[in-house]
Scaffold this motif. Structure first.
Motif, short mmCIF file in Angstrom:
data_model
loop_
_atom_site.label_atom_id
_atom_site.label_comp_id
_atom_site.label_asym_id
_atom_site.label_seq_id
_atom_site.Cartn_x
_atom_site.Cartn_y
_atom_site.Cartn_z
N SER A 104 -5.02 -4.79 4.67
CA SER A 104 -4.43 -5.63 5.70
C SER A 104 -3.43 -6.63 5.10
N GLN A 105 -3.76 -7.18 3.94
CA GLN A 105 -2.83 -8.09 3.26
C GLN A 105 -1.56 -7.36 2.83
N VAL A 106 -1.74 -6.14 2.32
CA VAL A 106 -0.57 -5.34 1.94
C VAL A 106 0.31 -5.08 3.15
N THR A 107 -0.31 -4.76 4.27
CA THR A 107 0.45 -4.47 5.50
C THR A 107 1.24 -5.69 5.95
N ARG A 108 0.62 -6.88 5.85
CA ARG A 108 1.33 -8.10 6.26
C ARG A 108 2.58 -8.32 5.41
N ARG A 109 2.46 -8.10 4.11
CA ARG A 109 3.63 -8.28 3.24
C ARG A 109 4.69 -7.22 3.54
N LEU A 110 4.24 -6.01 3.86
CA LEU A 110 5.20 -4.97 4.25
C LEU A 110 5.92 -5.34 5.54
N GLU A 111 5.21 -5.97 6.46
CA GLU A 111 5.84 -6.42 7.71
C GLU A 111 6.89 -7.49 7.42
N GLU A 112 6.58 -8.38 6.46
CA GLU A 112 7.56 -9.41 6.09
C GLU A 112 8.82 -8.77 5.50
N GLU A 113 8.63 -7.78 4.64
CA GLU A 113 9.78 -7.07 4.07
C GLU A 113 10.57 -6.35 5.15
N LYS A 114 9.86 -5.79 6.12
CA LYS A 114 10.53 -5.12 7.24
C LYS A 114 11.40 -6.11 8.00
N GLY A 115 10.90 -7.34 8.18
CA GLY A 115 11.69 -8.37 8.85
C GLY A 115 12.96 -8.69 8.09
#
Length: 616
Positions: A574-585
């Motif tokens: 879940s933490q990895v996914t959140r950072r990936l979402e930030e990169e996507k932004g």
């Protein structure tokens, strides 16, 4: 036109030499360099003597090709390649890679096994892992190479800047091939707890993790975690034994009616899936790989491996981009030159016609460049393309003027022959000769003006003609006894006015042409901006798609981990996914910048193109 190469038999792409190690083979690179089509790269790996080559031959639509062998010795050394026409994707080439059998106990040196596995992953768009029997712990142990991928592949060249930054392996899922497990000589029933399951369900059940933290449990879970994290698209096929034991050594020669019917059906199902579902090979950024680029990739990776370093996807893309962007410039320049030579009928009637033709040819050349070029460092390649196209255009413009000059001078020479003869014969050296000369001269001018296709130098050449005959007209006027001094002054003034008007007309056309050239420069800049903007938009959209693919897989894996009771692993995911979402932004904001305000790259292009206007 995209081209392919049809190989009658496989060739060695990467040799595994006992004395020299892994070496890329020039013959294979030369063959790949001729393939300008997108490639679908299907590679097979797995333990030796498990029938890998047979499946690859069937994928090629043949019974023979890759060596099957008939003994317990491994036949394939290194990685062998076979390029064939894709049976289901028009305009694509199917590249089959048959790799050396892993875990061969008879090898004196197995140090390259891991690198061969790594290269199979890096070069393929679909990777088949072939094993015999069942997917048990022994089969998983033989696949320990997958656990080495984090040590043998880097995504980015720069080291991590902070602890919060994602590991490279967290993003492998976005760039790794489809994973297909082919289980040969399968004898079990596809059941779990008495319930029938599919082949894919069988694989997923095998990949479930065990609870606990003991060394044995970690050893059990590690390869399974790697497969689940690195290969989101997974498929499983099981195969019955193809024929009786005594007939197996003759497998490639057996007619279909001597093969087990179930095995035949399983092979057909397997081949159909690979042909229909295997995607074209791409590199990070979504750029589709051609055969030529695949050869460069193999060469780049081997050079890094032989140096003792670890292959880096980002660095490989930059190496490809530099070579491919330079090649894209050459191809686009060549296309522009060919189109101009085919379509330009010199001299054109006006400069505007030539510039319109130039704009059309340049647009087609630019589209070709954008289709082939990588986003990385594209602005410098685009400036080079603009510079070279501009130089060719200037040459065409000069040739156009010269063709017009030659045609107009030849026309006036021909039309004024009678006039020149009368002058030589003294026809105008009489009373009233001036008016007769002026009438004959005007008749030449009118006939000249009526001639079609004179081109851009028509008025300038006419002015030169009038200026050349000025002294002659003055002499005839001064010797004409029928004219008074006042008449001569009036005629002289009239001649001066006519020449001045012709000079003004030449100057007006010159100014109009300069304006057209500046408008062409503005058009050029706008067209380069438009196509660069579209290229960058498409590139960032592909990056978003890659990022979304990674995020989807992480969310699915997080859900699966929670269902299996591994909350700690799920929380980390879940933490990895959140950072990936930030990169996507961040990628999304860059895309918005391109769409709304464009990026500084276009200013570089504009400056480069504007500088070219000094050529005029």
């Amino acid at each position: 036109m995209a081209s392919t190469v049809h190989m009658p038999a496989p060739v060695c792409l990467i040799e595994n030499s006992p004395t020299k190690g892994l070496m890329v083979q020039r013959e294979a690179l030369q063959l790949l360099s001729k393939v300008s089509q997108p490639v679908v790269v299907v590679a097979i790996t797995g333990p030796y003597r498990t029938g890998k080559s047979y499946l690859m031959n069937r994928l090629a639509g043949e019974r023979r090709g890759f060596s099957l062998g008939s003994s317990v010795q491994s036949q394939t050394k290194g990685i062998w390649m076979w390029c064939v026409r894709h049976p289901r994707r028009p305009g694509h080439t199917l590249v089959l890679l048959d790799s050396e059998g892993l875990s061969d106990a008879k090898k004196s040196d197995t140090k390259n096994d891991t690198w061969i596995f790594v290269l199979t992953v890096l070069l393929s768009s679909t990777m088949i892992y072939n094993s015999k029997g069942t997917i048990d712990q022994n089969a998983m142990d033989q696949l320990h190479y997958v656990t080495k991928l984090t040590e043998r592949i880097k995504l980015k060249a720069a080291p991590k800047k902070s602890e919060d930054e994602l590991e490279d392996s967290d993003k492998f899922v976005g760039f790794f091939p489809t994973f297909v497990w082919a289980v040969r000589d399968f004898t079990l029933q596809l059941q779990v707890d008495g319930e029938e399951i599919s082949e894919d369900g069988y694989l997923e059940d095998i990949l479930k993790l065990k609870a606990g933290s003991s060394p044995e449990t970690q050893l059990y879970n590690h390869p399974r975690e790697c497969i689940r994290q690195f290969f989101p698209e997974r498929k499983c096929f099981v195969f019955d034994q193809p024929a009786g034991r005594r007939k197996l050594p003759l497998l490639e020669e057996l007619p279909d009616d001597e093969l087990d019917p179930d095995f035949q059906q399983q092979v057909e199902k397997f081949c159909s899936y690979i042909w229909e579902k295997s995607p074209p090979k791409t590199v990070p950024g979504g750029h589709i790989v051609t055969g030529n680029l695949l050869g460069k990739l193999a060469e780049t990776y081997l050079e890094v491996i032989r140096s003792g370093a670890v292959p880096c996807l980002e660095s490989a893309v930059f190496v490809l981009a530099k070579a491919e962007n330079a090649a894209a410039v050459e191809e686009a320049v060549r296309l522009y030159q060919e189109l101009m030579e085919q379509r330009a009928k010199l001299p054109t009637e006006t400069l505007e016609q030539l510039l319109e033709l130039h704009a059309q040819c340049e647009r087609e050349a630019l589209e070709l460049f954008m289709a082939r070029a990588f986003k990385e460092d594209i602005e410098h390649a685009q400036i080079e393309l603009a510079r070279r196209v501009e130089a060719i255009k200037v040459k065409f413009s000069m040739d156009n003027e010269q063709a017009s000059q030659d045609k107009c001078e030849a026309a006036l020479t021909d039309l004024s022959q009678a006039l020149d003869k009368r002058v030589r014969d003294g026809v105008y050296s009489v009373s009233g000769g001036y008016e007769q000369f002026r009438g004959d001269q005007q008749a030449v001018v009118e006939k000249y003006r009526d001639l079609p296709g004179k081109g851009v130098k028509a008025d300038a050449v006419l002015l030169q003609f009038l200026q050349r005959t000025q002294t002659l007209a003055q002499h005839i006027r001064n010797t004409d006894r029928s004219l008074t001094e006042k008449d001569k002054e009036m005629k002289s003034a009239q001649e001066q006015n006519e020449r001045a008007e012709q000079e003004r007309e030449v100057q007006r056309k010159k100014e109009a042409e300069e304006k057209q050239k500046l408008q062409d420069q503005l058009r050029k800049t706008n067209e380069h901006e438009r196509q660069l903007r579209k290229k960058l938009e498409d590139s960032y959209k592909k990056q978003l798609e890659e990022q979304e693919k990674i995020i989807r897989h992480k969310l699915e894996e997080e859900m699966a981990l929670r269902q299996e009771g591994f909350s700690d692993r799920a929380d980390h995911m879940s933490q990895v996914t959140r950072r990936l979402e930030e990169e996507k932004g961040s990628i999304w904001n860059t895309l918005l910048s391109v769409v709304e305000t464009f990026v500084p790259l276009v200013k570089v292009v504009r400056m480069g193109i504007s500088a070219l206007s000094k050529l005029f």
